[in-house]
Design a protein around this motif. Structure first.
Motif, PDB file in Angstrom:
ATOM      1  N   LEU A 175     -69.034  74.098 -22.787  1.00  0.00           N
ATOM      2  CA  LEU A 175     -69.612  72.849 -23.278  1.00  0.00           C
ATOM      3  C   LEU A 175     -71.130  72.995 -23.168  1.00  0.00           C
ATOM      4  O   LEU A 175     -71.712  72.811 -22.099  1.00  0.00           O
ATOM      5  CB  LEU A 175     -69.112  71.653 -22.464  1.00  0.00           C
ATOM      6  N   PRO A 176     -71.781  73.378 -24.265  1.00  0.00           N
ATOM      7  CA  PRO A 176     -73.226  73.610 -24.225  1.00  0.00           C
ATOM      8  C   PRO A 176     -74.015  72.310 -24.141  1.00  0.00           C
ATOM      9  O   PRO A 176     -73.475  71.221 -24.353  1.00  0.00           O
ATOM     10  CB  PRO A 176     -73.500  74.335 -25.545  1.00  0.00           C
ATOM     11  N   SER A 177     -75.285  72.426 -23.855  1.00  0.00           N
ATOM     12  CA  SER A 177     -76.134  71.261 -23.609  1.00  0.00           C
ATOM     13  C   SER A 177     -76.174  70.286 -24.781  1.00  0.00           C
ATOM     14  O   SER A 177     -76.222  69.076 -24.576  1.00  0.00           O
ATOM     15  CB  SER A 177     -77.551  71.694 -23.228  1.00  0.00           C
ATOM     16  N   GLU A 178     -76.119  70.785 -26.009  1.00  0.00           N
ATOM     17  CA  GLU A 178     -76.201  69.878 -27.158  1.00  0.00           C
ATOM     18  C   GLU A 178     -74.966  68.985 -27.311  1.00  0.00           C
ATOM     19  O   GLU A 178     -75.022  67.949 -27.969  1.00  0.00           O
ATOM     20  CB  GLU A 178     -76.480  70.641 -28.470  1.00  0.00           C
ATOM     21  N   SER A 179     -73.839  69.347 -26.684  1.00  0.00           N
ATOM     22  CA  SER A 179     -72.608  68.545 -26.744  1.00  0.00           C
ATOM     23  C   SER A 179     -72.283  67.871 -25.417  1.00  0.00           C
ATOM     24  O   SER A 179     -71.306  67.146 -25.309  1.00  0.00           O
ATOM     25  CB  SER A 179     -71.431  69.437 -27.144  1.00  0.00           C
ATOM     26  N   PHE A 180     -73.077  68.138 -24.409  1.00  0.00           N
ATOM     27  CA  PHE A 180     -72.801  67.708 -23.042  1.00  0.00           C
ATOM     28  C   PHE A 180     -73.109  66.230 -22.844  1.00  0.00           C
ATOM     29  O   PHE A 180     -74.193  65.766 -23.198  1.00  0.00           O
ATOM     30  CB  PHE A 180     -73.657  68.544 -22.090  1.00  0.00           C
ATOM     31  N   LYS A 181     -72.144  65.481 -22.322  1.00  0.00           N
ATOM     32  CA  LYS A 181     -72.376  64.080 -21.988  1.00  0.00           C
ATOM     33  C   LYS A 181     -71.387  63.648 -20.911  1.00  0.00           C
ATOM     34  O   LYS A 181     -70.320  64.250 -20.761  1.00  0.00           O
ATOM     35  CB  LYS A 181     -72.296  63.185 -23.215  1.00  0.00           C
ATOM     36  N   PRO A 182     -71.732  62.637 -20.129  1.00  0.00           N
ATOM     37  CA  PRO A 182     -70.830  62.156 -19.082  1.00  0.00           C
ATOM     38  C   PRO A 182     -69.481  61.727 -19.656  1.00  0.00           C
ATOM     39  O   PRO A 182     -69.385  61.292 -20.810  1.00  0.00           O
ATOM     40  CB  PRO A 182     -71.581  60.959 -18.491  1.00  0.00           C
ATOM     41  N   GLY A 183     -68.454  61.859 -18.848  1.00  0.00           N
ATOM     42  CA  GLY A 183     -67.119  61.453 -19.258  1.00  0.00           C
ATOM     43  C   GLY A 183     -66.062  62.216 -18.496  1.00  0.00           C
ATOM     44  O   GLY A 183     -66.350  62.965 -17.557  1.00  0.00           O
ATOM     45  N   THR A 184     -64.829  62.038 -18.908  1.00  0.00           N
ATOM     46  CA  THR A 184     -63.687  62.737 -18.318  1.00  0.00           C
ATOM     47  C   THR A 184     -63.281  63.861 -19.252  1.00  0.00           C
ATOM     48  O   THR A 184     -63.169  63.666 -20.466  1.00  0.00           O
ATOM     49  CB  THR A 184     -62.516  61.766 -18.097  1.00  0.00           C
ATOM     50  N   TYR A 185     -63.047  65.022 -18.669  1.00  0.00           N
ATOM     51  CA  TYR A 185     -62.709  66.225 -19.425  1.00  0.00           C
ATOM     52  C   TYR A 185     -61.492  66.901 -18.808  1.00  0.00           C
ATOM     53  O   TYR A 185     -61.156  66.659 -17.644  1.00  0.00           O
ATOM     54  CB  TYR A 185     -63.888  67.207 -19.422  1.00  0.00           C
ATOM     55  N   GLU A 186     -60.871  67.778 -19.596  1.00  0.00           N
ATOM     56  CA  GLU A 186     -59.761  68.570 -19.079  1.00  0.00           C
ATOM     57  C   GLU A 186     -59.862  69.978 -19.652  1.00  0.00           C
ATOM     58  O   GLU A 186     -59.941  70.159 -20.872  1.00  0.00           O
ATOM     59  CB  GLU A 186     -58.423  67.938 -19.458  1.00  0.00           C
TER      60      GLU A 186
ATOM     61  N   ASP B 218     -77.630  65.735 -16.694  1.00  0.00           N
ATOM     62  CA  ASP B 218     -78.635  66.796 -16.581  1.00  0.00           C
ATOM     63  C   ASP B 218     -78.219  67.936 -15.656  1.00  0.00           C
ATOM     64  O   ASP B 218     -79.032  68.814 -15.366  1.00  0.00           O
ATOM     65  CB  ASP B 218     -79.951  66.193 -16.083  1.00  0.00           C
ATOM     66  N   ALA B 219     -76.975  67.941 -15.210  1.00  0.00           N
ATOM     67  CA  ALA B 219     -76.537  68.941 -14.234  1.00  0.00           C
ATOM     68  C   ALA B 219     -75.743  70.073 -14.888  1.00  0.00           C
ATOM     69  O   ALA B 219     -75.164  69.911 -15.956  1.00  0.00           O
ATOM     70  CB  ALA B 219     -75.680  68.275 -13.158  1.00  0.00           C
ATOM     71  N   HIS B 220     -75.725  71.206 -14.203  1.00  0.00           N
ATOM     72  CA  HIS B 220     -74.834  72.305 -14.580  1.00  0.00           C
ATOM     73  C   HIS B 220     -73.531  72.100 -13.816  1.00  0.00           C
ATOM     74  O   HIS B 220     -73.524  72.058 -12.585  1.00  0.00           O
ATOM     75  CB  HIS B 220     -75.459  73.651 -14.207  1.00  0.00           C
TER      76      HIS B 220
END
Length: 118
Positions: free
Chosen positions: A52-63, A98-100
């Protein structure tokens, strides 16, 4: 700095990176799953790029779903139609945009573990 998500897989039974594991990433909302990325681990057990690169990265729930059964069969660690571990899902939350985030899988034919890495 925008955040991003990485992962890797280590074969703890064989003591080496797990090459060739297919991984799917889903964004989860309630009971809805939307696949947003797919990758395969390289010789180092990692994906070549952030899943999930920075341009698509956003808070939420993932699996993350690791297709471990295919790998276990290919390496002679799984036999028969039914494996103890086949598809391994790991559901987690991203709260800091903003975190890795690093979500690895430690895998053996009869056990698995994960943690938030760096």
């Amino acid at each position: 700095m925008a955040g991003y998500l990485t992962t890797h897989v280590l074969d703890t039974a064989r003591g080496c990176p797990a090459k060739g594991i297919r991984i799917a990433l889903y964004r989860v909302s309630g009971n809805s799953h939307k696949m947003i990325a797919e990758s395969v681990t390289n010789d180092d057990g990692r994906t070549d790029n952030p899943i999930l690169p920075s341009e698509s990265f956003k808070p939420g729930t993932y699996e993350l779903v690791f297709f471990a059964g295919d790998y276990l069969r290919a390496t002679g660690q799984g036999e028969g139609d039914i494996l103890f571990l086949d598809q391994v899902p790991i559901r987690f939350g991203i709260s800091d945009a903003d975190a890795h985030y690093h979500v690895p899988l430690l895998l053996s034919p009869h056990g698995m573990s994960t943690y938030r890495g760096s």
